[in-house]
Design a protein around this motif. Structure first.
Motif, PDB file in Angstrom:
ATOM      1  N   VAL A  55       9.234   7.120  82.829  1.00 51.84           N
ATOM      2  CA  VAL A  55      10.535   7.790  82.923  1.00 51.84           C
ATOM      3  C   VAL A  55      10.671   8.781  81.760  1.00 51.84           C
ATOM      4  O   VAL A  55       9.889   8.717  80.818  1.00 51.84           O
ATOM      5  CB  VAL A  55      11.690   6.759  82.859  1.00 51.84           C
ATOM      6  CG1 VAL A  55      11.676   5.865  84.081  1.00 51.84           C
ATOM      7  CG2 VAL A  55      11.608   5.941  81.570  1.00 51.84           C
ATOM      8  N   PRO A  56      11.680   9.655  81.818  1.00 51.90           N
ATOM      9  CA  PRO A  56      11.915  10.521  80.655  1.00 51.90           C
ATOM     10  C   PRO A  56      12.094   9.668  79.398  1.00 51.90           C
ATOM     11  O   PRO A  56      12.565   8.530  79.469  1.00 51.90           O
ATOM     12  CB  PRO A  56      13.196  11.267  81.021  1.00 51.90           C
ATOM     13  CG  PRO A  56      13.171  11.330  82.509  1.00 51.90           C
ATOM     14  CD  PRO A  56      12.597   9.992  82.930  1.00 51.90           C
ATOM     15  N   TYR A  57      11.701  10.247  78.273  1.00 52.22           N
ATOM     16  CA  TYR A  57      11.714   9.521  77.009  1.00 52.22           C
ATOM     17  C   TYR A  57      12.690  10.200  76.056  1.00 52.22           C
ATOM     18  O   TYR A  57      12.584  11.408  75.823  1.00 52.22           O
ATOM     19  CB  TYR A  57      10.306   9.519  76.404  1.00 52.22           C
ATOM     20  CG  TYR A  57      10.273   8.832  75.067  1.00 52.22           C
ATOM     21  CD1 TYR A  57      10.197   7.453  74.983  1.00 52.22           C
ATOM     22  CD2 TYR A  57      10.377   9.563  73.889  1.00 52.22           C
ATOM     23  CE1 TYR A  57      10.220   6.812  73.756  1.00 52.22           C
ATOM     24  CE2 TYR A  57      10.399   8.934  72.661  1.00 52.22           C
ATOM     25  CZ  TYR A  57      10.326   7.560  72.605  1.00 52.22           C
ATOM     26  OH  TYR A  57      10.358   6.930  71.393  1.00 52.22           O
ATOM     27  N   TRP A  96      15.539  14.845  74.789  1.00 55.05           N
ATOM     28  CA  TRP A  96      14.728  14.218  75.844  1.00 55.05           C
ATOM     29  C   TRP A  96      13.414  14.926  76.100  1.00 55.05           C
ATOM     30  O   TRP A  96      13.331  16.144  76.056  1.00 55.05           O
ATOM     31  CB  TRP A  96      15.528  14.186  77.150  1.00 55.05           C
ATOM     32  CG  TRP A  96      16.658  13.225  77.113  1.00 55.05           C
ATOM     33  CD1 TRP A  96      17.914  13.473  76.658  1.00 55.05           C
ATOM     34  CD2 TRP A  96      16.628  11.856  77.535  1.00 55.05           C
ATOM     35  NE1 TRP A  96      18.690  12.335  76.772  1.00 55.05           N
ATOM     36  CE2 TRP A  96      17.919  11.333  77.306  1.00 55.05           C
ATOM     37  CE3 TRP A  96      15.639  11.030  78.075  1.00 55.05           C
ATOM     38  CZ2 TRP A  96      18.248  10.016  77.603  1.00 55.05           C
ATOM     39  CZ3 TRP A  96      15.968   9.728  78.377  1.00 55.05           C
ATOM     40  CH2 TRP A  96      17.259   9.221  78.137  1.00 55.05           C
ATOM     41  N   ARG A  97      12.397  14.110  76.412  1.00 55.49           N
ATOM     42  CA  ARG A  97      11.134  14.615  76.935  1.00 55.49           C
ATOM     43  C   ARG A  97      11.066  14.244  78.415  1.00 55.49           C
ATOM     44  O   ARG A  97      11.491  13.165  78.798  1.00 55.49           O
ATOM     45  CB  ARG A  97       9.942  13.948  76.230  1.00 55.49           C
ATOM     46  CG  ARG A  97       9.900  14.169  74.710  1.00 55.49           C
ATOM     47  CD  ARG A  97       8.450  14.217  74.230  1.00 55.49           C
ATOM     48  NE  ARG A  97       7.794  15.315  74.892  1.00 55.49           N
ATOM     49  CZ  ARG A  97       6.610  15.249  75.497  1.00 55.49           C
ATOM     50  NH1 ARG A  97       5.933  14.130  75.515  1.00 55.49           N
ATOM     51  NH2 ARG A  97       6.107  16.300  76.090  1.00 55.49           N
ATOM     52  N   PRO A  98      10.495  15.113  79.247  1.00 56.00           N
ATOM     53  CA  PRO A  98      10.286  14.718  80.644  1.00 56.00           C
ATOM     54  C   PRO A  98       9.325  13.532  80.711  1.00 56.00           C
ATOM     55  O   PRO A  98       8.540  13.319  79.783  1.00 56.00           O
ATOM     56  CB  PRO A  98       9.663  15.971  81.273  1.00 56.00           C
ATOM     57  CG  PRO A  98       9.077  16.736  80.124  1.00 56.00           C
ATOM     58  CD  PRO A  98       9.924  16.421  78.923  1.00 56.00           C
ATOM     59  N   ALA A  99       9.405  12.753  81.795  1.00 52.15           N
ATOM     60  CA  ALA A  99       8.437  11.661  81.989  1.00 52.15           C
ATOM     61  C   ALA A  99       7.027  12.226  81.894  1.00 52.15           C
ATOM     62  O   ALA A  99       6.756  13.326  82.392  1.00 52.15           O
ATOM     63  CB  ALA A  99       8.662  11.023  83.358  1.00 52.15           C
ATOM     64  N   GLY A 109       9.509  18.169  89.558  1.00 52.18           N
ATOM     65  CA  GLY A 109      10.804  17.757  90.103  1.00 52.18           C
ATOM     66  C   GLY A 109      11.536  16.773  89.215  1.00 52.18           C
ATOM     67  O   GLY A 109      12.696  16.451  89.469  1.00 52.18           O
ATOM     68  N   GLY A 110      10.872  16.273  88.159  1.00 51.60           N
ATOM     69  CA  GLY A 110      11.505  15.277  87.300  1.00 51.60           C
ATOM     70  C   GLY A 110      12.493  15.908  86.322  1.00 51.60           C
ATOM     71  O   GLY A 110      12.434  17.106  86.033  1.00 51.60           O
ATOM     72  N   ASP A 111      13.408  15.083  85.808  1.00 50.59           N
ATOM     73  CA  ASP A 111      14.356  15.557  84.804  1.00 50.59           C
ATOM     74  C   ASP A 111      13.616  16.072  83.569  1.00 50.59           C
ATOM     75  O   ASP A 111      12.615  15.467  83.156  1.00 50.59           O
ATOM     76  CB  ASP A 111      15.293  14.416  84.374  1.00 50.59           C
ATOM     77  CG  ASP A 111      16.250  14.025  85.492  1.00 50.59           C
ATOM     78  OD1 ASP A 111      16.427  14.837  86.437  1.00 50.59           O
ATOM     79  OD2 ASP A 111      16.805  12.907  85.433  1.00 50.59           O
ATOM     80  N   TYR A 112      14.123  17.129  83.002  1.00 51.71           N
ATOM     81  CA  TYR A 112      13.634  17.741  81.760  1.00 51.71           C
ATOM     82  C   TYR A 112      12.285  18.442  81.896  1.00 51.71           C
ATOM     83  O   TYR A 112      11.752  18.960  80.918  1.00 51.71           O
ATOM     84  CB  TYR A 112      13.589  16.730  80.593  1.00 51.71           C
ATOM     85  CG  TYR A 112      14.899  16.017  80.419  1.00 51.71           C
ATOM     86  CD1 TYR A 112      16.018  16.701  79.954  1.00 51.71           C
ATOM     87  CD2 TYR A 112      15.038  14.668  80.769  1.00 51.71           C
ATOM     88  CE1 TYR A 112      17.237  16.057  79.831  1.00 51.71           C
ATOM     89  CE2 TYR A 112      16.258  14.030  80.648  1.00 51.71           C
ATOM     90  CZ  TYR A 112      17.347  14.721  80.175  1.00 51.71           C
ATOM     91  OH  TYR A 112      18.554  14.088  80.043  1.00 51.71           O
ATOM     92  N   VAL A 113      11.730  18.469  83.108  1.00 51.17           N
ATOM     93  CA  VAL A 113      10.537  19.302  83.323  1.00 51.17           C
ATOM     94  C   VAL A 113      10.972  20.753  83.139  1.00 51.17           C
ATOM     95  O   VAL A 113      11.970  21.177  83.720  1.00 51.17           O
ATOM     96  CB  VAL A 113       9.939  19.059  84.732  1.00 51.17           C
ATOM     97  CG1 VAL A 113       8.904  20.126  85.081  1.00 51.17           C
ATOM     98  CG2 VAL A 113       9.310  17.672  84.788  1.00 51.17           C
ATOM     99  N   GLY A 114      10.282  21.488  82.286  1.00 52.36           N
ATOM    100  CA  GLY A 114      10.702  22.853  81.954  1.00 52.36           C
ATOM    101  C   GLY A 114      11.758  22.887  80.860  1.00 52.36           C
ATOM    102  O   GLY A 114      12.208  23.957  80.467  1.00 52.36           O
ATOM    103  N   ASP A 115      12.150  21.733  80.342  1.00 50.47           N
ATOM    104  CA  ASP A 115      13.221  21.664  79.343  1.00 50.47           C
ATOM    105  C   ASP A 115      12.954  20.504  78.374  1.00 50.47           C
ATOM    106  O   ASP A 115      13.813  19.681  78.114  1.00 50.47           O
ATOM    107  CB  ASP A 115      14.565  21.482  80.072  1.00 50.47           C
ATOM    108  CG  ASP A 115      15.749  21.505  79.118  1.00 50.47           C
ATOM    109  OD1 ASP A 115      15.633  22.117  78.042  1.00 50.47           O
ATOM    110  OD2 ASP A 115      16.786  20.896  79.459  1.00 50.47           O
ATOM    111  N   ASP A 116      11.734  20.459  77.864  1.00 52.72           N
ATOM    112  CA  ASP A 116      11.277  19.393  76.965  1.00 52.72           C
ATOM    113  C   ASP A 116      11.826  19.627  75.559  1.00 52.72           C
ATOM    114  O   ASP A 116      11.770  20.748  75.059  1.00 52.72           O
ATOM    115  CB  ASP A 116       9.736  19.454  76.960  1.00 52.72           C
ATOM    116  CG  ASP A 116       9.076  18.426  76.076  1.00 52.72           C
ATOM    117  OD1 ASP A 116       9.765  17.570  75.521  1.00 52.72           O
ATOM    118  OD2 ASP A 116       7.832  18.495  75.953  1.00 52.72           O
ATOM    119  N   CYS A 117      12.343  18.587  74.903  1.00 61.22           N
ATOM    120  CA  CYS A 117      12.851  18.782  73.532  1.00 61.22           C
ATOM    121  C   CYS A 117      11.732  19.143  72.565  1.00 61.22           C
ATOM    122  O   CYS A 117      11.992  19.649  71.473  1.00 61.22           O
ATOM    123  CB  CYS A 117      13.622  17.549  73.033  1.00 61.22           C
ATOM    124  SG  CYS A 117      12.603  16.102  72.697  1.00 61.22           S
ATOM    125  N   CYS A 118      10.488  18.881  72.963  1.00 59.68           N
ATOM    126  CA  CYS A 118       9.339  19.273  72.133  1.00 59.68           C
ATOM    127  C   CYS A 118       8.729  20.596  72.615  1.00 59.68           C
ATOM    128  O   CYS A 118       7.669  21.000  72.115  1.00 59.68           O
ATOM    129  CB  CYS A 118       8.262  18.193  72.155  1.00 59.68           C
ATOM    130  SG  CYS A 118       8.761  16.602  71.498  1.00 59.68           S
TER     131      CYS A 118
END
Ligand code: MBD
Ligand code: FE
Length: 262
Positions: A166-168, A188-191, A213-222
């Motif tokens: 899951v997202p971390y 958040w990091r994407p899964a 399609g997962g949350d935070y894909v394209g929007d990773d805090c790293c």
């Protein structure tokens, strides 16, 4: 005198000095930044801080010297001495409470840049539990879960079963999380799945795979999972098992930089 250290240090210091003057940084801000770095060290967040702000760019820098698969951050949670798995048919240890989590099968091939299979490559695979913890690191979970070490077979392939991570969320109460918040970013990091691949004579590839399609894909805090990254895996299923089909291309081992740091 080390010329590599001198170049990097002088360029970093020059860049920071220029920003200090342009932005009119005050004594008070300077003292706050001193305290910030004391906090980063005290909370053990030096590796996390570097991962959040710089590791994606280090991967980019290394990738510019290579033609194989994109590399990615190792992150702070790699462990050696994890369970050995067969080249095919093995399953990572899954927590009893994750028995109902979505299942995942990683189906992978390792090749060299000419497309030849790389057999006998040692591959570490690790990822979070279904509630976002890493085994052997986070509270209440011993080290063997969702981790494994597998060798590629004579066709250069391996496969392994586990559950979908899951997202971390990185620690948001520490200084790294505080800073992200202050600059208007989330924590958040994407899964993702981590891979570390080792084979004598070839470039040791450390990378990750993400889930389209997962949350935070394209929007990773790293900033490690930009939209369109080759590391984002399409949503493929075999029945209700998510299949991550991935090919890792390993370069020849990199020559050291002409002026190597000592
Ligand atoms: C992680 O799981 C991770 O992969 C990175 C890079 C940073 C913090 C947590
Ligand atoms: Fe991770």
């Amino acid at each position: 005198m080390n010329p590599r250290i001198a170049t990097l240090t002088n360029r970093i210091v020059d860049a920071v000095r220029e920003i200090i003057l342009e932005e009119g940084v005050t004594f008070e801000e300077y003292r706050k930044s001193t305290q910030f770095f004391l906090d980063v060290a005290e909370k053990g967040e030096i590796p996390l801080f570097q991962d959040v702000f710089f590791n994606a760019t280090i991967a980019q820098s290394e990738d510019a010297r290579r033609q194989g698969s994109a590399s990615d951050m190792e992150g702070p949670y790699f462990l050696d001495g994890v369970p050995d798995l067969p080249s095919h048919g093995g399953s990572m240890k899954v927590l009893p409470e994750d028995a109902d989590a979505e299942r995942m099968r990683i189906v992978a091939a390792v090749k060299d840049v000419d497309g030849n299979p790389v057999s006998g490559a040692k591959v570490y695979v690790w990822h979070s539990t279904a509630d976002g913890r890493y085994s052997g690191i986070h509270d209440g979970i011993t080290r063997d879960f969702n981790r494994g070490c597998v060798f590629t077979d004579d066709k250069g392939t391996f496969s392994v079963d586990s559950i979908v991570p899951v997202p971390y969320e990185i620690p948001k109460d520490g200084p790294s999380g505080w800073l992200l918040n202050e600059i208007g970013r989330h924590t958040w990091r994407p899964a993702h799945i981590h891979f570390k691949i080792e084979k004598e004579g070839l470039f040791g590839l450390t990378t990750q795979a993400y889930f389209q399609g997962g949350d935070y894909v394209g929007d990773d805090c790293c900033d490690s999972c930009p939209a369109g990254s080759e590391l984002i895996m399409p949503a493929k299923y075999d029945g209700d098992v998510r299949v991550v089909e991935i090919t890792f291309v390993l370069d020849e081992a990199l020559a050291p930089l002409a002026v190597a740091a000592e």
